[in-house]
Write a protein that holds these residues in place. Structure first.
Motif, PDB file in Angstrom:
ATOM      1  N   ALA A   1      43.214  58.809  45.921  1.00 50.03           N
ATOM      2  CA  ALA A   1      43.761  57.543  46.403  1.00 50.03           C
ATOM      3  C   ALA A   1      42.700  56.447  46.430  1.00 50.03           C
ATOM      4  O   ALA A   1      42.935  55.319  45.988  1.00 50.03           O
ATOM      5  CB  ALA A   1      44.358  57.729  47.799  1.00 50.03           C
ATOM      6  N   VAL A   2      41.517  56.768  46.942  1.00 46.20           N
ATOM      7  CA  VAL A   2      40.453  55.763  47.021  1.00 46.20           C
ATOM      8  C   VAL A   2      39.942  55.398  45.632  1.00 46.20           C
ATOM      9  O   VAL A   2      39.733  54.213  45.322  1.00 46.20           O
ATOM     10  CB  VAL A   2      39.305  56.263  47.917  1.00 46.20           C
ATOM     11  CG1 VAL A   2      38.133  55.290  47.884  1.00 46.20           C
ATOM     12  CG2 VAL A   2      39.793  56.433  49.356  1.00 46.20           C
ATOM     13  N   ASN A   3      39.758  56.390  44.774  1.00 49.07           N
ATOM     14  CA  ASN A   3      39.311  56.095  43.405  1.00 49.07           C
ATOM     15  C   ASN A   3      40.328  55.227  42.667  1.00 49.07           C
ATOM     16  O   ASN A   3      39.943  54.350  41.886  1.00 49.07           O
ATOM     17  CB  ASN A   3      39.085  57.402  42.631  1.00 49.07           C
ATOM     18  CG  ASN A   3      37.847  58.132  43.094  1.00 49.07           C
ATOM     19  OD1 ASN A   3      36.891  57.522  43.566  1.00 49.07           O
ATOM     20  ND2 ASN A   3      37.835  59.451  42.970  1.00 49.07           N
ATOM     21  N   ALA A   4      41.613  55.467  42.898  1.00 48.60           N
ATOM     22  CA  ALA A   4      42.647  54.650  42.256  1.00 48.60           C
ATOM     23  C   ALA A   4      42.591  53.209  42.751  1.00 48.60           C
ATOM     24  O   ALA A   4      42.753  52.260  41.975  1.00 48.60           O
ATOM     25  CB  ALA A   4      44.025  55.248  42.510  1.00 48.60           C
ATOM     26  N   LYS A   5      42.350  53.030  44.048  1.00 53.52           N
ATOM     27  CA  LYS A   5      42.244  51.671  44.587  1.00 53.52           C
ATOM     28  C   LYS A   5      41.055  50.922  43.995  1.00 53.52           C
ATOM     29  O   LYS A   5      41.152  49.737  43.656  1.00 53.52           O
ATOM     30  CB  LYS A   5      42.127  51.722  46.116  1.00 53.52           C
ATOM     31  CG  LYS A   5      43.420  52.135  46.810  1.00 53.52           C
ATOM     32  CD  LYS A   5      43.218  52.253  48.317  1.00 53.52           C
ATOM     33  CE  LYS A   5      44.517  52.685  48.996  1.00 53.52           C
ATOM     34  NZ  LYS A   5      44.352  52.847  50.461  1.00 53.52           N
ATOM     35  N   LEU A   6      39.926  51.613  43.861  1.00 49.69           N
ATOM     36  CA  LEU A   6      38.753  50.966  43.271  1.00 49.69           C
ATOM     37  C   LEU A   6      38.980  50.665  41.791  1.00 49.69           C
ATOM     38  O   LEU A   6      38.555  49.610  41.293  1.00 49.69           O
ATOM     39  CB  LEU A   6      37.525  51.860  43.455  1.00 49.69           C
ATOM     40  CG  LEU A   6      37.077  52.092  44.894  1.00 49.69           C
ATOM     41  CD1 LEU A   6      35.832  52.972  44.929  1.00 49.69           C
ATOM     42  CD2 LEU A   6      36.796  50.774  45.608  1.00 49.69           C
ATOM     43  N   ALA A   7      39.649  51.573  41.092  1.00 46.42           N
ATOM     44  CA  ALA A   7      39.985  51.303  39.693  1.00 46.42           C
ATOM     45  C   ALA A   7      40.912  50.101  39.593  1.00 46.42           C
ATOM     46  O   ALA A   7      40.801  49.279  38.669  1.00 46.42           O
ATOM     47  CB  ALA A   7      40.633  52.533  39.059  1.00 46.42           C
ATOM     48  N   GLY A   8      41.836  49.979  40.546  1.00 49.59           N
ATOM     49  CA  GLY A   8      42.724  48.819  40.559  1.00 49.59           C
ATOM     50  C   GLY A   8      41.968  47.523  40.777  1.00 49.59           C
ATOM     51  O   GLY A   8      42.252  46.509  40.132  1.00 49.59           O
ATOM     52  N   ALA A   9      40.988  47.548  41.686  1.00 49.18           N
ATOM     53  CA  ALA A   9      40.183  46.347  41.931  1.00 49.18           C
ATOM     54  C   ALA A   9      39.411  45.955  40.678  1.00 49.18           C
ATOM     55  O   ALA A   9      39.322  44.770  40.329  1.00 49.18           O
ATOM     56  CB  ALA A   9      39.230  46.593  43.097  1.00 49.18           C
ATOM     57  N   ARG A  10      38.855  46.957  39.984  1.00 52.03           N
ATOM     58  CA  ARG A  10      38.141  46.650  38.740  1.00 52.03           C
ATOM     59  C   ARG A  10      39.087  46.121  37.671  1.00 52.03           C
ATOM     60  O   ARG A  10      38.726  45.220  36.905  1.00 52.03           O
ATOM     61  CB  ARG A  10      37.411  47.902  38.242  1.00 52.03           C
ATOM     62  CG  ARG A  10      36.216  48.295  39.098  1.00 52.03           C
ATOM     63  CD  ARG A  10      35.395  49.380  38.445  1.00 52.03           C
ATOM     64  NE  ARG A  10      36.108  50.654  38.430  1.00 52.03           N
ATOM     65  CZ  ARG A  10      36.018  51.566  39.394  1.00 52.03           C
ATOM     66  NH1 ARG A  10      35.237  51.349  40.446  1.00 52.03           N
ATOM     67  NH2 ARG A  10      36.680  52.697  39.308  1.00 52.03           N
ATOM     68  N   SER A  11      40.311  46.656  37.636  1.00 52.59           N
ATOM     69  CA  SER A  11      41.294  46.166  36.665  1.00 52.59           C
ATOM     70  C   SER A  11      41.642  44.710  36.916  1.00 52.59           C
ATOM     71  O   SER A  11      41.776  43.919  35.973  1.00 52.59           O
ATOM     72  CB  SER A  11      42.566  47.026  36.714  1.00 52.59           C
ATOM     73  OG  SER A  11      42.308  48.351  36.296  1.00 52.59           O
TER      74      SER A  11
ATOM     75  N   GLN B   1      33.834  45.450  44.133  1.00 54.01           N
ATOM     76  CA  GLN B   1      34.054  45.861  42.752  1.00 54.01           C
ATOM     77  C   GLN B   1      34.796  44.791  41.953  1.00 54.01           C
ATOM     78  O   GLN B   1      34.395  44.427  40.842  1.00 54.01           O
ATOM     79  CB  GLN B   1      34.853  47.167  42.723  1.00 54.01           C
ATOM     80  CG  GLN B   1      34.099  48.357  43.257  1.00 54.01           C
ATOM     81  CD  GLN B   1      33.082  48.883  42.256  1.00 54.01           C
ATOM     82  OE1 GLN B   1      33.413  49.594  41.334  1.00 54.01           O
ATOM     83  NE2 GLN B   1      31.834  48.518  42.448  1.00 54.01           N
ATOM     84  N   GLY B   2      35.853  44.251  42.515  1.00 59.23           N
ATOM     85  CA  GLY B   2      36.660  43.269  41.794  1.00 59.23           C
ATOM     86  C   GLY B   2      35.909  41.994  41.482  1.00 59.23           C
ATOM     87  O   GLY B   2      35.943  41.492  40.350  1.00 59.23           O
ATOM     88  N   VAL B   3      35.207  41.449  42.467  1.00 57.23           N
ATOM     89  CA  VAL B   3      34.540  40.159  42.270  1.00 57.23           C
ATOM     90  C   VAL B   3      33.355  40.298  41.327  1.00 57.23           C
ATOM     91  O   VAL B   3      33.091  39.418  40.497  1.00 57.23           O
ATOM     92  CB  VAL B   3      34.113  39.553  43.627  1.00 57.23           C
ATOM     93  CG1 VAL B   3      32.938  40.299  44.245  1.00 57.23           C
ATOM     94  CG2 VAL B   3      33.782  38.074  43.482  1.00 57.23           C
ATOM     95  N   SER B   4      32.625  41.424  41.405  1.00 53.46           N
ATOM     96  CA  SER B   4      31.474  41.584  40.521  1.00 53.46           C
ATOM     97  C   SER B   4      31.911  41.833  39.079  1.00 53.46           C
ATOM     98  O   SER B   4      31.270  41.343  38.139  1.00 53.46           O
ATOM     99  CB  SER B   4      30.567  42.713  41.007  1.00 53.46           C
ATOM    100  OG  SER B   4      31.261  43.943  41.069  1.00 53.46           O
ATOM    101  N   VAL B   5      33.007  42.566  38.892  1.00 52.23           N
ATOM    102  CA  VAL B   5      33.520  42.787  37.528  1.00 52.23           C
ATOM    103  C   VAL B   5      33.989  41.479  36.915  1.00 52.23           C
ATOM    104  O   VAL B   5      33.712  41.185  35.750  1.00 52.23           O
ATOM    105  CB  VAL B   5      34.660  43.824  37.538  1.00 52.23           C
ATOM    106  CG1 VAL B   5      35.407  43.825  36.204  1.00 52.23           C
ATOM    107  CG2 VAL B   5      34.104  45.214  37.807  1.00 52.23           C
TER     108      VAL B   5
ATOM    109  N   ALA C   1      36.299  50.536  55.211  1.00 55.40           N
ATOM    110  CA  ALA C   1      35.317  50.262  54.176  1.00 55.40           C
ATOM    111  C   ALA C   1      35.956  50.101  52.812  1.00 55.40           C
ATOM    112  O   ALA C   1      35.364  49.481  51.924  1.00 55.40           O
ATOM    113  CB  ALA C   1      34.288  51.403  54.127  1.00 55.40           C
ATOM    114  N   VAL C   2      37.143  50.658  52.608  1.00 54.66           N
ATOM    115  CA  VAL C   2      37.784  50.602  51.290  1.00 54.66           C
ATOM    116  C   VAL C   2      38.039  49.167  50.848  1.00 54.66           C
ATOM    117  O   VAL C   2      37.719  48.801  49.703  1.00 54.66           O
ATOM    118  CB  VAL C   2      39.073  51.440  51.281  1.00 54.66           C
ATOM    119  CG1 VAL C   2      39.816  51.273  49.953  1.00 54.66           C
ATOM    120  CG2 VAL C   2      38.745  52.909  51.509  1.00 54.66           C
ATOM    121  N   PRO C   3      38.599  48.283  51.700  1.00 55.88           N
ATOM    122  CA  PRO C   3      38.788  46.896  51.253  1.00 55.88           C
ATOM    123  C   PRO C   3      37.478  46.202  50.878  1.00 55.88           C
ATOM    124  O   PRO C   3      37.440  45.426  49.918  1.00 55.88           O
ATOM    125  CB  PRO C   3      39.443  46.210  52.465  1.00 55.88           C
ATOM    126  CG  PRO C   3      40.106  47.325  53.210  1.00 55.88           C
ATOM    127  CD  PRO C   3      39.212  48.493  53.030  1.00 55.88           C
TER     128      PRO C   3
END
Length: 422
Positions: free
Chosen positions: A150-160, A28-32, A20-22
């Motif tokens: 780890a998961v929060n960092a990945k989501l923050a990376g996608a938003r970045s 998150q990335g596409v909507s931001v 589910a993480v990807p």
């Protein structure tokens, strides 16, 4: 902190959620990235098409953040009550798609008005607040405590990534096809986000049913306030985040003017400093897990918050000389420290809040932080007129530092939900 869920290796995302993480990262990335298009298109339409003045243009900006702040606690109640937070995220994306699409449709029909732009900004802001609260609660539902960083960092990376790609995409689209047509890209981004969430497959028993006996809204909000009262660290973190947002909004509103008019930077040099911030944020995402593990989660917050706030003083310091290197240093330190601090803050909220009340804790905490953004942006210009641009920058940096130091001054021992009886 608490241990992992049974059978989960330390720091490892359990297999049912790993796939589910990807999907969450893509969503998150596409909507931001799409949101950056609307962030540019709405004021462009207001100013260039509808001849809005400075106050009206500022209102479009202020509404998005102001409404998020006002509706945040109620959004938290909604997130805690729904049977499926995943379906809630899909529904929010679908409504966002339809909402954003009304702007190009109204423009094509010659019926676009400033009132509609303000309404779109307000409703989209409120819906964005629901998503921002729901995503961390989804993560907390399925990821053991040891895997949250780890998961929060990945989501923050996608938003970045979305924040890095979004402004360039927005500028190119607005220039090529016009502001209203460019907003189609944002509508499409919400459609893609909804599709990613719909493809998310979790075990049936993990779609938790919420209690059928639900307290009223006032009682629900009181329960969230009780969590913040019982966890002083979370309350202090909310104050620190609000101070950072207030200072950052004031500084952000003046930054371009300061760069162009006070220290004589050109557009290319200003763009370079902003690019450095993006590099620092991405570096923080990729190394944040190691930093937090080495320093300790409860130590990262009182260290990295004041470091991020202290870096803000480098902006007014640039007026004394060597402006470009000083501003590059600011972006490096602030981008890295603020990103690590943000990941740590979300993780602590997830760990210290009872899962059934996490949405309300997030909503109440975000509410204060969002409400101060338009206040800071509007105060920036007024304060600069009174004490000068450099003086105003120093004042806002002081506000941010004072707020983050509240966490350092008193570091109460965090109480885990099970121990507090929440």
């Amino acid at each position: 902190m608490a241990d992992e869920s049974p059978g989960a290796a330390p720091g490892v995302t359990p297999r049912p959620f790993r796939g589910a993480v990807p999907a969450l990262m893509f969503s998150q990335g596409v909507s931001v990235a799409g949101t950056q298009v609307t962030a540019l298109a709405l004021p462009t339409l207001a100013i260039l098409l509808l001849d809005a003045g400075p106050l009206a243009a500022s209102l479009v900006f202020a509404l998005e953040y102001g409404i998020q702040g006002l509706t945040g606690p109620f959004a938290g109640v909604l997130v805690d009550r729904v049977a499926s937070r995943r379906r809630l995220l899909i529904a929010v994306d679908a409504v966002q798609l339809l909402l954003i699409a009304t702007v190009p449709l109204a423009h094509a029909a010659g019926a676009l008005t400033l009132a509609q732009l303000c309404a779109v900004a307000a409703v989209s802001g409120a819906l964005g607040g629901v998503s921002a609260i729901a995503v961390p609660t989804v993560v907390a539902d399925f990821v053991p405590r040891g895997g949250l960083v780890a998961v929060n960092a990945k989501l923050a990376g996608a938003r970045s990534v979305g924040q890095i790609a979004g402004p360039g995409l927005a500028a190119a689209l607005v220039q090529a096809v016009g502001a209203s047509a460019a907003m189609v890209a944002d509508a499409v981004s919400y459609g893609l986000s909804a599709l990613a969430m719909s493809l998310l497959r979790l075990r049936r028993d993990e779609e938790r049913e919420r209690s059928a006996a639900r307290p009223g809204i006032a009682e629900s909000l009181r329960e969230g306030i009780d969590v913040l009262r019982d966890q002083p660290l979370l309350a202090r973190l909310a104050v620190a985040a609000a101070a950072l947002n207030l200072g950052g909004a004031g500084l952000g509103g003046l930054f371009a003017y300061f760069a162009y008019q006070v220290v004589d930077l050109g557009p290319g040099e200003l763009g370079l400093t902003q690019g450095v911030y993006s590099i620092a944020a991405v570096t923080a995402v990729s190394t944040g897990k190691r930093v937090i593990r080495r320093v300790g989660l409860t130590r990262v917050v009182p260290v990295f918050g004041p470091l991020a706030a202290g870096a803000l003083f480098l902006i007014p310091l640039a007026s004394f000389g060597a402006a470009l290197p000083v501003l590059i240093a600011y972006q490096l330190v602030f981008g890295f420290c603020a990103t690590v601090w943000g990941v740590s803050w979300v993780t602590l909220q997830q760990q210290l809040s009872p899962t059934r009340q996490l949405g309300r804790v997030l909503g109440l905490s975000r509410s204060v932080g969002q409400l101060v953004v338009p206040v800071g942006a509007l105060l920036g210009g007024a304060l600069a007129g009174a004490v000068g641009t450099t003086g105003a920058l120093a004042v806002f940096a002081s506000i941010a530092l004072a707020g983050t130091l509240t966490v350092v001054a008193t570091r109460p021992r965090p109480v885990l939900p099970g121990a507090s009886g929440a």
